[in-house]
Design an enzyme around this catalytic site. Structure first.
Site, PDB file in Angstrom:
ATOM      1  N   HIS A 106      35.106  51.689  32.058  1.00  0.00           N
ATOM      2  CA  HIS A 106      33.843  50.946  32.006  1.00  0.00           C
ATOM      3  C   HIS A 106      32.648  51.891  31.933  1.00  0.00           C
ATOM      4  O   HIS A 106      31.748  51.715  31.098  1.00  0.00           O
ATOM      5  CB  HIS A 106      33.732  50.045  33.240  1.00  0.00           C
ATOM      6  CG  HIS A 106      32.371  49.458  33.436  1.00  0.00           C
ATOM      7  ND1 HIS A 106      31.973  48.274  32.858  1.00  0.00           N
ATOM      8  CD2 HIS A 106      31.298  49.903  34.150  1.00  0.00           C
ATOM      9  CE1 HIS A 106      30.727  48.011  33.203  1.00  0.00           C
ATOM     10  NE2 HIS A 106      30.290  48.988  33.980  1.00  0.00           N
ATOM     11  N   GLU A 107      32.630  52.893  32.811  1.00  0.00           N
ATOM     12  CA  GLU A 107      31.490  53.807  32.858  1.00  0.00           C
ATOM     13  C   GLU A 107      31.408  54.661  31.598  1.00  0.00           C
ATOM     14  O   GLU A 107      30.317  54.919  31.081  1.00  0.00           O
ATOM     15  CB  GLU A 107      31.587  54.700  34.097  1.00  0.00           C
ATOM     16  CG  GLU A 107      31.564  53.954  35.420  1.00  0.00           C
ATOM     17  CD  GLU A 107      30.324  53.099  35.613  1.00  0.00           C
ATOM     18  OE1 GLU A 107      29.276  53.403  34.991  1.00  0.00           O
ATOM     19  OE2 GLU A 107      30.380  52.121  36.376  1.00  0.00           O
TER      20      GLU A 107
END
Length: 384
Positions: free
Chosen positions: A212-213
């Protein structure tokens, strides 16, 4: 949407670093990157100084001079209309000329910052973070550091087909603080706090978080956010100056200024931020699937975080509109709806079959029953 997210090539990498640099387009002249970070305060200072100065000047102006200015304004109404129309046309052109297509999702978005400008901003932020967090940064020989490097490299290897992966020098920094947080700077600098590592029971969960990051970085969300924020402030410059000019005193103008800020945040900034988070969830899930992580952990992880959270901003959907992030339940539902597609991508990439007996959803349901039982015990004790 994800036709460009093919299965990556698996090559050996140096720990958390890709050194190959790719430049697909010639650099174009652009504003200094510092202006984008200072756009809001600079725009507001200019609006206040000009608007307040105009109000003070008008109050000091004799009545006969005021009449002359009003008559002149009526005579030149067409000129004002032409000037206003030209300004709107200029803003529309500036917006349209900076529309780019995201190389990962194909989404068209407004970005005025060049990749080099974004990297300059990131390098400054990276050095500041290293200085601030220096006492708590774990050495690269630490087992926790090695765990993060291993998971990060799996994601990088699995997504080598994405240009935004191999045009950065990726680094890993692990911070020995109990904060449940992780983020990646646009320049590829990965920061993970020990609190987040303690939350992630296995590498699959950590892969979901880092996917996600890293998706934020691959998608260029920082440049997009800075551009949008700067553009909004430029659009508001003249209206805010007029506001400070026509309102009777500074107190009323300050209240009106605060109210407009809150409305812009609710209508523009917060929905925009939540959309970025949802897009990063979607792309991050695909990146994790291509890296052969157990993507079933994604919705289960957000379900677990919802059960563990005591913050209503993270769990109450009625309050989601005032948050920068979607609530945990919303993210869990969204990821659940994408799970079948992610599993197909994982299978197409030749990943090992998943053990159906170790489905994270089963573990989540067991934890839900445990939490419900504990709550019942607490209620019984309170009634005694």
């Amino acid at each position: 949407m994800f036709s460009k997210l093919l299965c990556g090539l698996h090559f050996p990498l140096k720990p958390a670093q890709l050194t190959r640099q790719v430049h697909c387009s010639a650099p174009r002249p652009a504003l200094p990157p510092l202006l984008f970070t200072l756009a809001k305060p600079l725009a507001r200072i200019v609006a206040v100084v000009v608007g307040r100065g105009a109000r003070v000047w008008w109050k000091k102006l004799p009545q006969d001079k005021r009449l002359l200015f009003k008559e002149a304004a009526k005579r030149h109404r067409k000129n004002f209309v032409v000037a206003g129309t030209s300004m709107l046309g200029g803003l529309a052109y500036a917006y349209e000329s900076h529309i780019q297509e995201c190389g990962v999702t194909g989404r068209r978005r407004f970005v005025a910052l060049t990749p080099d400008q974004t990297k300059k901003i990131s390098r400054v932020e990276f050095q500041n973070l290293l200085e601030d967090l220096k006492p708590d940064i774990l050495p690269d020989q630490h087992p926790i550091y090695e765990r993060v490097v291993k998971v990060s490299n799996r994601i990088l290897q699995g997504n080598r087909d994405i240009r935004q992966i191999y045009d950065k020098n990726w680094t890993v920094t692990v911070v020995d603080q109990p904060v449940k947080n992780a983020f990646v700077l646009p320049s590829g600098n990965i920061f993970v706090f020990k609190g987040m590592l303690d939350l992630c029971e296995n590498d699959d969960q950590l892969g979901i978080i880092l996917g996600h990051e890293m998706a934020h970085t691959v998608l260029g969300h920082v440049a997009e956010k800075l551009t949008m924020a700067s553009f909004v402030q430029v659009v508001l410059l003249v209206p805010m100056a007029v506001l400070w000019a026509i309102l009777p005193n500074d107190g009323v103008a300050l209240v009106a200024n605060w109210f407009i800020d809150q409305m812009i945040q609710l209508i523009v900034d917060l929905p925009f931020s939540r959309d970025m988070e949802m897009e990063a969830d979607e792309v991050g899930l695909v990146m994790a699937a291509k890296a052969c992580f157990d993507v079933r952990e994604a919705p289960a992880l957000w379900g677990l975080m919802e059960l563990m959270s005591e913050d209503p901003m993270e769990t109450d959907r009625d309050l989601e509109f005032v948050s920068t992030h979607p609530c945990h339940g919303t993210r869990q539902e969204s990821l659940s709806s994408q799970l079948a597609s992610a599993l197909t991508i994982r299978f197409d990439c030749g990943c090992a079959r998943l053990d159906q007996r170790r489905d994270p959803q089963i573990r989540l349901e067991e934890f839900k029953r445990f939490v419900k039982k504990q709550q019942s015990v607490v209620l019984v004790e309170q009634e005694k």
